[in-house]
Design a protein around this motif. Structure first.
Motif, PDB file in Angstrom:
ATOM      1  N   LEU A 181      82.543   4.810  43.532  1.00 14.84           N
ATOM      2  CA  LEU A 181      82.114   3.459  43.884  1.00 14.84           C
ATOM      3  C   LEU A 181      82.704   2.437  42.915  1.00 14.84           C
ATOM      4  N   LEU A 182      82.696   2.780  41.619  1.00 12.85           N
ATOM      5  CA  LEU A 182      83.274   1.875  40.627  1.00 12.85           C
ATOM      6  C   LEU A 182      84.769   1.676  40.874  1.00 12.85           C
TER       7      LEU A 182
ATOM      8  N   LEU B 193      82.472   4.353  50.757  1.00 14.63           N
ATOM      9  CA  LEU B 193      82.777   5.073  49.520  1.00 14.63           C
ATOM     10  C   LEU B 193      81.521   5.686  48.908  1.00 14.63           C
ATOM     11  N   LEU B 194      80.389   4.973  48.989  1.00 17.15           N
ATOM     12  CA  LEU B 194      79.149   5.506  48.434  1.00 17.15           C
ATOM     13  C   LEU B 194      78.711   6.770  49.187  1.00 17.15           C
ATOM     14  N   VAL B 195      78.704   6.706  50.526  1.00 14.83           N
ATOM     15  CA  VAL B 195      78.303   7.873  51.320  1.00 14.83           C
ATOM     16  C   VAL B 195      79.283   9.018  51.124  1.00 14.83           C
TER      17      VAL B 195
ATOM     18  N   SER C 238      77.287  11.205  39.499  1.00 11.88           N
ATOM     19  CA  SER C 238      78.420  10.813  38.653  1.00 11.88           C
ATOM     20  C   SER C 238      79.681  10.640  39.491  1.00 11.88           C
ATOM     21  N   TYR C 239      79.945  11.617  40.381  1.00  9.82           N
ATOM     22  CA  TYR C 239      81.117  11.521  41.253  1.00  9.82           C
ATOM     23  C   TYR C 239      81.025  10.262  42.125  1.00  9.82           C
ATOM     24  N   ALA C 240      79.873  10.067  42.766  1.00  8.08           N
ATOM     25  CA  ALA C 240      79.705   8.920  43.661  1.00  8.08           C
ATOM     26  C   ALA C 240      79.815   7.607  42.891  1.00  8.08           C
TER      27      ALA C 240
ATOM     28  N   LEU D  27      89.098  -1.770  42.866  1.00 12.91           N
ATOM     29  CA  LEU D  27      90.190  -1.953  43.807  1.00 12.91           C
ATOM     30  C   LEU D  27      89.981  -3.216  44.651  1.00 12.91           C
ATOM     31  N   LEU D  28      88.756  -3.445  45.096  1.00 11.05           N
ATOM     32  CA  LEU D  28      88.456  -4.636  45.888  1.00 11.05           C
ATOM     33  C   LEU D  28      88.597  -5.905  45.056  1.00 11.05           C
ATOM     34  N   VAL D  29      88.162  -5.835  43.802  1.00  9.46           N
ATOM     35  CA  VAL D  29      88.327  -7.004  42.919  1.00  9.46           C
ATOM     36  C   VAL D  29      89.801  -7.327  42.738  1.00  9.46           C
TER      37      VAL D  29
END
Length: 357
Positions: free
Chosen positions: A22-23, A69-71, A16-18, A28-30
């Motif tokens: 990631l979301l 961010l995923l790791v 959930s945290y990851a 942010l990238l979008v």
């Protein structure tokens, strides 16, 4: 209850945290891409083939950022979830220990109050009460076994004597057997009443404690006369809600106890009922030998007869006040025992008034 294996709470929290991190990174990238995509239209940047150039430069950076961010989310989430769930692990270990029969273990979770510490404190309180209850039940079972074994052993001895010695007076043996058997029956019936009251399986109905007090005193009047004890009753209409049979047993036990544990001559028993705004009272007061608070505190324990106060020949079965305590608790009431100045005992049973339920 058998359940299929599933993901651990720690792993679920980690994912959930990851996933949330990631979301947030994707959003942010979008947002950054939209900003850069709009730059030529607002005159911020004038570069030929701007979109293609930005896409080639932005895509690898975005992928690398999302991978990071995923790791980072997985590792950070795993560590944070472990730290947050550490108190729950201690609670689970304590639960397993208790399920194996060890009730002396306590969690004693340190730190300031939060949901986990409230749960741990509630669990510790439950364990303490459960341990005390189990100890009380074991002590009660041991005492009950001893009390029932004694008359059975005496009966066996008398029967062996009658069988091996035909010259013995049969009438005397039969009389002694009758006395011993009566005592065993009284003990068994008291245990049954105690068990029924403990289970709380009774129908609650309107009851007048003042009428029960009158009925109990009338029934026990011959016993009072034999002991030279005067009974005084007073009070008003005292409505309560409960089992008439059990409350009559409670009142009878109190009055009988007050008669038996009294002065050898000129003793007095006072029975009084009263109504309070949110409760009703039944008070039984008797004269007698002086009692200390320590002695009084043990009188509601099963098979505590207070033998130093008993008249010879009427020892009872030692369950009178224990039954009173249990019946009072089953009716959501409180039992208070207080030594009287000058000797004797004051017992007050306070029950909820019917309108306060």
């Amino acid at each position: 209850m058998a359940r299929a294996p599933g993901l651990s709470v720690r792993l679920k929290l980690t994912l959930s945290y990851a996933g949330f991190l990631l979301l947030a990174g994707v959003l942010l990238l979008v947002a950054a891409w939209l900003f850069l995509d709009r730059a030529p239209h607002v005159g911020l940047i004038l570069v030929p083939n701007y979109r293609l150039a930005v896409a080639r430069a932005f895509a690898p950076t975005a992928a690398a950022a999302l991978a990071f961010l995923l790791v980072f989310g997985l590792l950070g989430g795993w560590l944070l979830a472990g730290r947050m769930l550490a108190p729950l692990t201690r609670i689970t270990d304590a639960t397993r220990t208790a399920s194996d029969g060890s009730l002396s273990h306590r969690i004693q979770l340190p730190g300031r109050g939060d949901e986990f510490r409230e749960l741990a404190d509630a669990f510790d309180t439950m364990l303490a009460r459960l341990e005390a209850h189990v100890a009380e039940q074991r002590r009660f079972a041991a005492n009950a076994s001893h009390e029932l074994r004694t008359p059975l052993a005496v009966s066996k001895t008398l029967l062996e004597l009658a069988r091996t010695d035909p010259d013995q007076d049969t009438g005397t043996i039969i009389e002694r057997l009758h006395t011993v058997n009566t005592r065993a029956i009284d003990t068994t019936e008291a245990l049954l009443v105690l068990s029924r009251a403990n289970q709380g399986t009774f129908t609650r109905e309107p009851v007048d404690l003042s009428l029960l007090a009158e009925e109990a005193t009338e029934t026990l009047l011959p016993l009072a006369e034999r002991h030279g004890v005067t009974i005084e009753t007073s009070g008003e209409l005292t409505p309560a809600l409960g089992s008439q049979t059990l409350l009559l047993q409670l009142t009878t036990n109190l009055v009988q106890n007050a008669i038996v544990h009294n002065l050898t001559e000129g003793g007095t028993v006072r029975v009084h009922t009263a109504v309070r705004p949110r409760s009703v009272l039944l008070t039984v007061e008797n004269t007698g030998d002086p009692l200390t608070p320590q002695q009084v505190s043990t009188l509601t324990e099963p098979f505590q007869r207070g033998t130093e106060r008993l008249h010879t020949g009427h020892a009872g079965v030692g369950l009178g006040l224990a039954i009173v305590k249990t019946i009072t608790g089953a009716h959501d009431g409180t039992l208070t025992l207080t030594p009287r100045t000058g000797g004797g005992l004051n017992v007050t049973v306070e029950l909820p008034a019917p309108h306060s339920k």
